[in-house]
Design an enzyme around this catalytic site. Sequence first.
Site, short mmCIF file in Angstrom:
data_model
loop_
_atom_site.label_atom_id
_atom_site.label_comp_id
_atom_site.label_asym_id
_atom_site.label_seq_id
_atom_site.Cartn_x
_atom_site.Cartn_y
_atom_site.Cartn_z
N SER A 1 42.25 49.51 47.46
CA SER A 1 41.53 49.20 48.70
C SER A 1 42.39 49.46 49.94
O SER A 1 41.85 49.48 51.06
CB SER A 1 41.11 47.73 48.72
N SER B 1 33.96 42.81 48.04
CA SER B 1 32.64 42.59 48.62
C SER B 1 32.72 41.74 49.88
O SER B 1 32.33 42.16 50.97
CB SER B 1 31.73 41.94 47.57
N TYR C 1 40.01 42.68 49.60
CA TYR C 1 39.18 43.61 50.39
C TYR C 1 38.04 44.10 49.53
O TYR C 1 37.74 45.28 49.47
CB TYR C 1 40.04 44.76 50.91
N HIS D 1 33.87 30.11 48.40
CA HIS D 1 33.22 29.45 47.27
C HIS D 1 34.16 28.33 46.84
O HIS D 1 35.38 28.48 46.90
CB HIS D 1 33.01 30.47 46.14
N GLU E 1 22.83 29.78 39.37
CA GLU E 1 23.03 31.06 38.67
C GLU E 1 22.88 30.90 37.15
O GLU E 1 22.43 31.82 36.48
CB GLU E 1 24.36 31.72 39.07
N GLU F 1 5.08 44.28 32.19
CA GLU F 1 4.58 42.91 32.35
C GLU F 1 5.68 41.89 32.57
O GLU F 1 5.50 40.94 33.32
CB GLU F 1 3.75 42.51 31.11
N ASP G 1 25.66 26.00 43.18
CA ASP G 1 25.79 27.45 43.00
C ASP G 1 25.84 27.80 41.51
O ASP G 1 25.13 28.69 41.04
CB ASP G 1 27.06 27.93 43.71
N THR H 1 38.46 33.83 39.51
CA THR H 1 39.33 33.67 38.35
C THR H 1 40.77 34.10 38.63
O THR H 1 41.67 33.80 37.86
CB THR H 1 38.79 34.46 37.16
N GLN I 1 42.25 33.59 41.78
CA GLN I 1 42.76 32.90 42.96
C GLN I 1 43.94 31.98 42.68
O GLN I 1 44.93 31.99 43.41
CB GLN I 1 41.63 32.12 43.65
P1 NAD Z 1 35.46 41.12 44.74
O1 NAD Z 1 35.69 41.16 43.28
O2 NAD Z 1 34.40 41.98 45.33
O3 NAD Z 1 36.81 41.47 45.53
C1 NAD Z 1 38.03 40.88 45.19
C2 NAD Z 1 39.18 41.57 45.89
O4 NAD Z 1 40.39 41.00 45.39
C3 NAD Z 1 39.30 43.07 45.65
O5 NAD Z 1 39.79 43.63 46.85
C4 NAD Z 1 40.36 43.15 44.56
O6 NAD Z 1 41.02 44.38 44.58
C5 NAD Z 1 41.27 42.03 44.95
N1 NAD Z 1 42.08 41.46 43.86
C6 NAD Z 1 41.68 41.20 42.59
N2 NAD Z 1 42.69 40.65 41.89
C7 NAD Z 1 43.74 40.56 42.74
C8 NAD Z 1 45.08 40.08 42.62
N3 NAD Z 1 45.53 39.57 41.46
N4 NAD Z 1 45.89 40.13 43.71
C9 NAD Z 1 45.46 40.63 44.88
N5 NAD Z 1 44.19 41.12 45.06
C10 NAD Z 1 43.37 41.08 44.00
O7 NAD Z 1 35.22 39.57 45.12
P2 NAD Z 1 34.07 38.96 46.03
O8 NAD Z 1 32.76 39.08 45.33
O9 NAD Z 1 34.22 39.45 47.41
O10 NAD Z 1 34.45 37.40 45.97
C11 NAD Z 1 35.46 36.84 46.77
C12 NAD Z 1 35.12 35.38 47.01
O11 NAD Z 1 33.90 35.31 47.75
C13 NAD Z 1 34.90 34.57 45.74
O12 NAD Z 1 35.36 33.25 45.97
C14 NAD Z 1 33.40 34.56 45.60
O13 NAD Z 1 32.89 33.45 44.87
C15 NAD Z 1 32.98 34.47 47.05
N6 NAD Z 1 31.63 34.92 47.37
C16 NAD Z 1 31.18 36.12 46.92
C17 NAD Z 1 29.91 36.53 47.27
C18 NAD Z 1 29.38 37.87 46.82
O14 NAD Z 1 28.20 38.10 47.00
N7 NAD Z 1 30.17 38.79 46.29
C19 NAD Z 1 29.11 35.74 48.09
C20 NAD Z 1 29.62 34.55 48.59
C21 NAD Z 1 30.88 34.16 48.21
MG MG Z 2 25.22 31.45 44.52
#
Ligand code: NAD
Ligand code: MG
Length: 341
Positions: free
Chosen positions: A53, A27, A25, A108, A195, A227, A191, A84, A86
Amino acid sequence: MATLYYEKDADPGLIGTRTVAVIGYGSQGHAHALNLSESGVDVRVGLREGSSSRAKAEEAGLRVLTVAEASAEADVIMILLPDTEQAAVYRSEIAPHLKAGDVLLFAHGFNIRFDLIDPPDDVDVAMVAPKGPGHLVRRTYTEGGGVPSLVAVAADPSGTAHALALSYAHAIGATRAGVLDTTFAEETETDLFGEQVVLCGGLTALVQAGYETLVGAGYQPESAYFECLHELKLIVDLMYEQGISGMRFSISDTAEYGDLTRGPRVINQAVREEMGRILGEIQDGTFAAEWVEENAKGRPRYKALRQAGLDHPIEAVGAELRAMMPFVTAGKQKIQDISGG
Ligand code: NAD
Ligand code: MG
């Protein structure tokens, strides 16, 4: 030209008849869960025990379970944990609950492209990757819009993975903006390349090197900051709105002549060759292995390099100057990651 999908191309009924779990839960997670829920999809959120969350998700009216419970209930599981984390969570709490016909979704491709997660053969594996941060996925949806997104299919034993991914994209608002077909390999590799070489790595190194060159030559740090960093946004905005040619139309002829003749001396053949090597390290898995290993060790190099960035003199000068320009940051939400996925 690539195929783009819009509202009319998706069947909302496909995701509407499934049981969906959004794992995480953060971003992306909060945006997907809320958008799906408001689109009428049967969604629950999977979080760790004691997750901070949980209260937020429950206040928003969502049903919150543990990752294992949510995975057991659902037949469509969207994994929105940090890339990292997942693989470990998948192994212990998601994989044991996968049944034939289930669909595993990602935003992703990292863990699938680099074989860190290896789903069973009777499960569909697909991607719905918004090309923007989660708060935009949420805000544009509430405003009647969406964020352009990518879809891809890595495994399709059911034969319906692509249609289901499009239906999911529709429910989070993405087909209002446009959905593009890609593959897990293309999404992940481009991607990471973007970056590393252009958006984050190339850009920050360029700004710091330009700043250091001016300050090293005896110019005021404040001039160097304006600048090499502050003005960047004005140029990027023009490129975003009108392309490189449109930007060049707006700058002075002197700036444009300097751009045309000096730009290729900065990004010269040696730099292009280094870009090729960096792409090679992405494609052959060297970068992914290095990052997995760095995480396993507790991120010592990452932490040291991040601290060095914080200690760079451009940060102190910038903080002072930005404090005098409240319009620069006023009312702006902190954007966590414009590029991830
Ligand atoms: P985030 O770090 O914002 O959120 C991760 C969530 O996972 C949080 O709710 C955290 O509390 C929870 N979490 C962390 N470790 C955990 C664990 N061990 N067990 C259970 N829950 C856990 O992540 P995000 O940026 O939303 O990214 C999620 C996926 O979306 C990734 O694959 C990322 O590459 C992809 N993505 C992100 C964006 C972006 O702009 N943030 C854009 C496109 C795709
Ligand atoms: Mg990207």
